[in-house]
Design a protein around this motif. Structure first.
Motif, PDB file in Angstrom:
ATOM      1  N   GLY A 260       2.193  16.527  45.352  1.00 38.31           N
ATOM      2  CA  GLY A 260       2.743  15.216  45.069  1.00 38.31           C
ATOM      3  C   GLY A 260       3.737  15.182  43.931  1.00 38.31           C
ATOM      4  N   TYR A 261       3.864  16.276  43.189  1.00 46.61           N
ATOM      5  CA  TYR A 261       4.743  16.292  42.026  1.00 46.61           C
ATOM      6  C   TYR A 261       6.171  16.695  42.360  1.00 46.61           C
ATOM      7  CZ  TYR A 261       0.683  15.250  39.291  1.00 46.61           C
ATOM      8  OH  TYR A 261      -0.416  14.603  38.785  1.00 46.61           O
ATOM      9  N   ASN A 262       6.421  16.988  43.636  1.00 45.90           N
ATOM     10  CA  ASN A 262       7.793  17.251  44.101  1.00 45.90           C
ATOM     11  C   ASN A 262       8.431  18.397  43.313  1.00 45.90           C
ATOM     12  OD1 ASN A 262       9.885  16.449  45.972  1.00 45.90           O
ATOM     13  ND2 ASN A 262      11.034  15.690  44.218  1.00 45.90           N
ATOM     14  N   LEU A 263       7.625  19.406  43.061  1.00 43.96           N
ATOM     15  CA  LEU A 263       8.044  20.532  42.232  1.00 43.96           C
ATOM     16  C   LEU A 263       8.438  21.707  43.116  1.00 43.96           C
ATOM     17  CD1 LEU A 263       8.038  21.656  39.221  1.00 43.96           C
ATOM     18  CD2 LEU A 263       5.755  22.506  39.750  1.00 43.96           C
TER      19      LEU A 263
ATOM     20  N   THR B  67       8.151   7.109  46.544  1.00 41.28           N
ATOM     21  CA  THR B  67       7.305   8.143  45.954  1.00 41.28           C
ATOM     22  C   THR B  67       6.679   7.619  44.671  1.00 41.28           C
ATOM     23  OG1 THR B  67       8.956   9.138  44.492  1.00 41.28           O
ATOM     24  CG2 THR B  67       8.953   9.868  46.805  1.00 41.28           C
ATOM     25  N   VAL B  68       5.753   8.400  44.122  1.00 37.22           N
ATOM     26  CA  VAL B  68       5.106   8.006  42.878  1.00 37.22           C
ATOM     27  C   VAL B  68       6.132   7.823  41.759  1.00 37.22           C
ATOM     28  CG1 VAL B  68       4.622  10.402  42.178  1.00 37.22           C
ATOM     29  CG2 VAL B  68       3.207   8.546  41.303  1.00 37.22           C
ATOM     30  N   PHE B  69       7.187   8.620  41.775  1.00 37.37           N
ATOM     31  CA  PHE B  69       8.186   8.536  40.710  1.00 37.37           C
ATOM     32  C   PHE B  69       8.996   7.246  40.825  1.00 37.37           C
ATOM     33  CE2 PHE B  69       7.367  12.975  41.787  1.00 37.37           C
ATOM     34  CZ  PHE B  69       6.778  13.364  40.599  1.00 37.37           C
ATOM     35  N   GLY B  70       9.286   6.847  42.047  1.00 32.95           N
ATOM     36  CA  GLY B  70       9.986   5.594  42.240  1.00 32.95           C
ATOM     37  C   GLY B  70       9.180   4.404  41.765  1.00 32.95           C
ATOM     38  N   TYR B  71       7.878   4.425  42.049  1.00 36.12           N
ATOM     39  CA  TYR B  71       7.016   3.324  41.608  1.00 36.12           C
ATOM     40  C   TYR B  71       6.837   3.317  40.094  1.00 36.12           C
ATOM     41  CZ  TYR B  71       5.792   1.653  46.245  1.00 36.12           C
ATOM     42  OH  TYR B  71       5.848   1.087  47.493  1.00 36.12           O
ATOM     43  N   LEU B  72       6.635   4.490  39.509  1.00 45.06           N
ATOM     44  CA  LEU B  72       6.496   4.545  38.050  1.00 45.06           C
ATOM     45  C   LEU B  72       7.767   4.044  37.368  1.00 45.06           C
ATOM     46  CD1 LEU B  72       4.736   8.022  37.657  1.00 45.06           C
ATOM     47  CD2 LEU B  72       3.735   5.790  37.096  1.00 45.06           C
ATOM     48  N   ALA B  73       8.910   4.487  37.865  1.00 44.30           N
ATOM     49  CA  ALA B  73      10.171   4.063  37.262  1.00 44.30           C
ATOM     50  C   ALA B  73      10.370   2.559  37.407  1.00 44.30           C
ATOM     51  CB  ALA B  73      11.343   4.825  37.903  1.00 44.30           C
ATOM     52  N   ALA B  74      10.062   2.021  38.586  1.00 43.93           N
ATOM     53  CA  ALA B  74      10.247   0.583  38.810  1.00 43.93           C
ATOM     54  C   ALA B  74       9.349  -0.236  37.890  1.00 43.93           C
ATOM     55  CB  ALA B  74       9.963   0.251  40.274  1.00 43.93           C
TER      56      ALA B  74
ATOM     57  N   LEU C  63      -1.407   9.263  33.134  1.00 45.03           N
ATOM     58  CA  LEU C  63      -2.500  10.233  32.973  1.00 45.03           C
ATOM     59  C   LEU C  63      -2.710  10.997  34.271  1.00 45.03           C
ATOM     60  CD1 LEU C  63      -4.884  11.440  31.396  1.00 45.03           C
ATOM     61  CD2 LEU C  63      -6.256   9.466  32.126  1.00 45.03           C
ATOM     62  N   SER C  64      -2.230  12.229  34.326  1.00 42.33           N
ATOM     63  CA  SER C  64      -2.446  13.073  35.502  1.00 42.33           C
ATOM     64  C   SER C  64      -3.867  13.635  35.490  1.00 42.33           C
ATOM     65  CB  SER C  64      -1.457  14.231  35.529  1.00 42.33           C
ATOM     66  OG  SER C  64      -1.798  15.148  36.562  1.00 42.33           O
ATOM     67  N   CYS C  65      -4.531  13.534  36.627  1.00 39.81           N
ATOM     68  CA  CYS C  65      -5.875  14.099  36.791  1.00 39.81           C
ATOM     69  C   CYS C  65      -5.884  15.127  37.915  1.00 39.81           C
ATOM     70  CB  CYS C  65      -6.887  12.984  37.071  1.00 39.81           C
ATOM     71  SG  CYS C  65      -6.971  11.712  35.795  1.00 39.81           S
ATOM     72  N   ASP C  66      -4.743  15.772  38.141  1.00 39.87           N
ATOM     73  CA  ASP C  66      -4.634  16.770  39.200  1.00 39.87           C
ATOM     74  C   ASP C  66      -4.862  18.177  38.672  1.00 39.87           C
ATOM     75  OD1 ASP C  66      -3.919  15.528  41.828  1.00 39.87           O
ATOM     76  OD2 ASP C  66      -2.353  14.605  40.616  1.00 39.87           O
ATOM     77  N   ASN C  67      -5.198  19.059  39.598  1.00 38.56           N
ATOM     78  CA  ASN C  67      -5.506  20.443  39.243  1.00 38.56           C
ATOM     79  C   ASN C  67      -4.231  21.261  39.073  1.00 38.56           C
ATOM     80  OD1 ASN C  67      -8.378  20.601  39.106  1.00 38.56           O
ATOM     81  ND2 ASN C  67      -8.429  20.270  41.314  1.00 38.56           N
ATOM     82  N   ILE C  68      -3.495  20.921  38.043  1.00 41.15           N
ATOM     83  CA  ILE C  68      -2.273  21.645  37.688  1.00 41.15           C
ATOM     84  C   ILE C  68      -2.359  21.938  36.202  1.00 41.15           C
ATOM     85  CG2 ILE C  68       0.241  21.518  37.538  1.00 41.15           C
ATOM     86  CD1 ILE C  68       0.159  19.455  39.768  1.00 41.15           C
ATOM     87  N   GLN C  69      -2.120  23.175  35.835  1.00 41.12           N
ATOM     88  CA  GLN C  69      -2.145  23.487  34.413  1.00 41.12           C
ATOM     89  C   GLN C  69      -1.017  22.735  33.706  1.00 41.12           C
ATOM     90  OE1 GLN C  69      -2.423  27.640  33.593  1.00 41.12           O
ATOM     91  NE2 GLN C  69      -2.684  27.358  31.404  1.00 41.12           N
ATOM     92  N   HIS C  70      -1.329  22.156  32.542  1.00 38.25           N
ATOM     93  CA  HIS C  70      -0.388  21.304  31.810  1.00 38.25           C
ATOM     94  C   HIS C  70       0.067  20.134  32.687  1.00 38.25           C
ATOM     95  CE1 HIS C  70      -0.466  24.741  29.205  1.00 38.25           C
ATOM     96  NE2 HIS C  70       0.331  25.463  29.945  1.00 38.25           N
ATOM     97  N   ASN C  71      -0.903  19.498  33.379  1.00 36.59           N
ATOM     98  CA  ASN C  71      -0.546  18.465  34.355  1.00 36.59           C
ATOM     99  C   ASN C  71       0.224  17.312  33.735  1.00 36.59           C
ATOM    100  OD1 ASN C  71      -2.769  17.386  32.992  1.00 36.59           O
ATOM    101  ND2 ASN C  71      -4.125  17.502  34.764  1.00 36.59           N
ATOM    102  N   GLY C  72      -0.113  16.931  32.510  1.00 40.91           N
ATOM    103  CA  GLY C  72       0.635  15.873  31.853  1.00 40.91           C
ATOM    104  C   GLY C  72       2.073  16.275  31.575  1.00 40.91           C
ATOM    105  N   ASN C  73       2.259  17.504  31.116  1.00 40.27           N
ATOM    106  CA  ASN C  73       3.617  17.997  30.864  1.00 40.27           C
ATOM    107  C   ASN C  73       4.440  18.017  32.153  1.00 40.27           C
ATOM    108  OD1 ASN C  73       2.683  18.413  28.291  1.00 40.27           O
ATOM    109  ND2 ASN C  73       2.645  20.638  28.413  1.00 40.27           N
ATOM    110  N   VAL C  74       3.788  18.429  33.246  1.00 39.87           N
ATOM    111  CA  VAL C  74       4.487  18.473  34.537  1.00 39.87           C
ATOM    112  C   VAL C  74       4.866  17.061  34.974  1.00 39.87           C
ATOM    113  CG1 VAL C  74       4.248  19.031  36.990  1.00 39.87           C
ATOM    114  CG2 VAL C  74       3.411  20.633  35.259  1.00 39.87           C
ATOM    115  N   ALA C  75       3.922  16.114  34.854  1.00 38.02           N
ATOM    116  CA  ALA C  75       4.215  14.728  35.240  1.00 38.02           C
ATOM    117  C   ALA C  75       5.386  14.181  34.417  1.00 38.02           C
ATOM    118  CB  ALA C  75       2.972  13.865  35.049  1.00 38.02           C
ATOM    119  N   ARG C  76       5.382  14.475  33.133  1.00 35.75           N
ATOM    120  CA  ARG C  76       6.461  13.998  32.262  1.00 35.75           C
ATOM    121  C   ARG C  76       7.806  14.584  32.684  1.00 35.75           C
ATOM    122  NH1 ARG C  76       9.303  15.370  27.531  1.00 35.75           N
ATOM    123  NH2 ARG C  76       9.590  13.583  26.092  1.00 35.75           N
ATOM    124  N   ARG C  77       7.814  15.880  32.915  1.00 32.95           N
ATOM    125  CA  ARG C  77       9.071  16.552  33.244  1.00 32.95           C
ATOM    126  C   ARG C  77       9.638  16.064  34.576  1.00 32.95           C
ATOM    127  NH1 ARG C  77      10.012  21.649  35.076  1.00 32.95           N
ATOM    128  NH2 ARG C  77       7.787  22.177  35.065  1.00 32.95           N
TER     129      ARG C  77
END
Length: 488
Positions: free
Chosen positions: A134-137, A163-170, A186-200
């Motif tokens: 879901g992070y479009n990475l 997408t989640v990014f469109g909703y967050l931005a809106a 607040l990311s609760c996904d199984n990604i290391q540094h999930n908050g950093n990834v969400a921010r980026r």
């Protein structure tokens, strides 16, 4: 009797029910991606907190996709209520009705309602369980994938998010325009540094859609890293039957889980947070050692069992653990490939942690299907397994078991049947791409590795390519992963 707020008092004498006034709950948290895990984990923690009289921290669930309609229909019919069934290793269960989700919004039906709820000043946190994909990475470049058609549409049409990014931005645009403080993502996904990834990822999106908003987000929004843990298998019809038999309760989508639960969160919230430390959540300055340990041992360990388990014909993870070859292979992977590269984790005895993982995987009451573990492997393995492999390549460490799993995944993607000639249900957004790449293996041993968006430059790493070529040859020649695991 149907589970809903009208009938809740009828169940109170049969199993634990919310003892707080749900009519007074306010939305302090909007959660995107309500599935089994969110309901067994974050919503459960908030439910425990609400018992202490903090009605401002109720949850509004959000589904962004048409595929979330089934969840929307169930939760809307049940007034957000659901049953959590805790399945213990000794075969006994304990059940509880959870009330922390006060309502549920389905974005395809009313996008503006979702934006308005996120933008409301009382919403302090927007949390996410949107899966790794879901992070479009782009896994190869680690950058935001601007070629996504939905993203391209959103950049051109900011008022029509998809997408989640469109909703967050809106929603953040509305907060900014209204002079309201930002919310925490607040990311609760199984990604290391999930908050950093969400921010980026959000900043990359916003810079292309609205550079001024991107600057505001960069200054005003926080993205705590977090580590989440609770095995939550797919709910089977037997769970609903059990609830009906034991409690005469009709729940359209109950949740099952193991007894173990853990949540470690970086204490970095811009607009207040619930006092979840009172119900067992750990708030720490740095989550990195915890999430690295968990992702590389538990999440990778699941795949190390699940992919060969599916090929061999083991139906569940506990069945894999009863097979000494599988259990021994996984422990050797943890001991020899993961443990040497883990950072020290305060308060954690690593050997005891691995022992506990083995016991959790072996829980016969959970029966976590290998199909769930193998689903979306194209998103999971680049995050769970490949970082260990890459680090060992850099350090000159052991790589053979991780390499074998990638070879087995190639065979799994190519053959689509297990060793009993039973069809494998491959649930992956890239299933067709994976199959095409794997099908070329007999003429080009590293055909599967040439998927740069998944494997990056691994096909250019000589030591790895040599080990992979041998592993894939053996897997294709023998077609018996268990015997190879025994030899490894």
């Amino acid at each position: 009797m149907q589970l809903n707020k009208q009938n809740l008092t009828a169940f109170a004498g049969k199993l634990p029910c919310p003892d707080y006034d749900r009519g007074h709950l306010q939305t302090g948290i909007v959660h995107i991606g309500v599935g089994g895990f969110h309901r067994s984990h974050q919503a459960y923690y908030v439910h425990q907190l609400l018992k202490d009289g903090t009605p401002e921290w109720g949850i509004t669930g959000v589904g962004l996709r048409e595929g979330d309609r089934a969840m929307a229909e169930v939760l809307q019919a049940q007034d957000g209520l659901y049953t959590l069934v805790n399945q213990r290793p000794n075969g006994t269960n304990s059940s509880e009705i959870i009330g922390s989700i006060r309502d549920y919004l389905l974005a395809p039906d009313n996008p503006d309602a979702v934006i308005q709820r996120m933008a409301h000043p009382k919403t302090k946190i927007v949390s996410l369980t949107i899966t790794e994909g879901g992070y479009n990475l782009n896994a190869a470049t680690e950058e935001f994938d601007l070629t996504n058609p939905d993203v391209q549409y959103e950049i051109a049409h900011p008022q029509e998010p998809r997408t989640v990014f469109g909703y967050l931005a809106a929603a953040l645009r509305k907060r900014k325009a209204g002079g309201h403080p930002a919310f925490t993502v607040l990311s609760c996904d199984n990604i290391q540094h999930n908050g950093n990834v969400a921010r980026r990822m959000l900043l990359a999106f916003a810079r292309h859609q609205d550079p001024e908003l991107a600057g505001w987000i960069e200054k005003e929004v926080t993205f705590p890293n977090s580590m989440v843990d609770r095995i939550t298998p797919v709910t089977t019809p037997e769970v609903s039957e059990y609830l009906f038999r034991e409690f005469e309760l009709e729940d359209g989508w109950p949740v099952v889980c193991e007894p173990f639960i853990q949540w470690v969160v970086e204490d970095n919230f811009v607009n207040g947070r619930p006092p979840l430390e009172t119900v067992g959540v750990q708030f720490v300055p740095d989550v990195s050692p915890y999430e690295k340990m968990k992702i590389r041992l538990l999440n990778a360990g699941h795949s190390v069992l699940g992919i060969p388990g599916a090929l061999h014909g083991h139906p569940t993870i506990d069945a894999c653990m009863r097979d000494k070859v599988f259990a021994g292979f996984m422990r050797a992977f943890m001991d020899q490939e993961v443990t040497p590269i883990l950072d020290p984790v305060a308060g954690i005895d690593l050997e005891a942690y691995k022992d506990q993982l083995e016991a959790r995987f072996a829980n016969p009451n959970i029966r976590d299907g290998v199909g769930r573990i193998c689903s979306e492997s194209s998103a999971k393995l680049p995050k769970f397994l490949q970082p260990t492999l890459r680090e060992n390549l850099r350090r000159g460490g052991e790589i053979h078991r991780a390499t074998f799993i990638l070879a087995a995944w190639c065979y799994y993607s190519d053959q689509r049947h297990n060793e009993k000639n039973e069809p494998l249900e491959i649930l992956d957004e890239r299933a067709a791409q994976l199959h095409r790449a794997a099908a070329g293996t007999t003429t080009d041993p590293i055909s599967f590795l040439r998927q740069e968006s998944i494997f990056g430059d691994l096909s250019e790493q000589p030591r790895f390519v040599e080990a992979y070529t041998e592993a894939v040859r053996l897997v294709y020649d023998r077609g018996d992963v268990r015997s190879l695991m025994a030899d490894w």
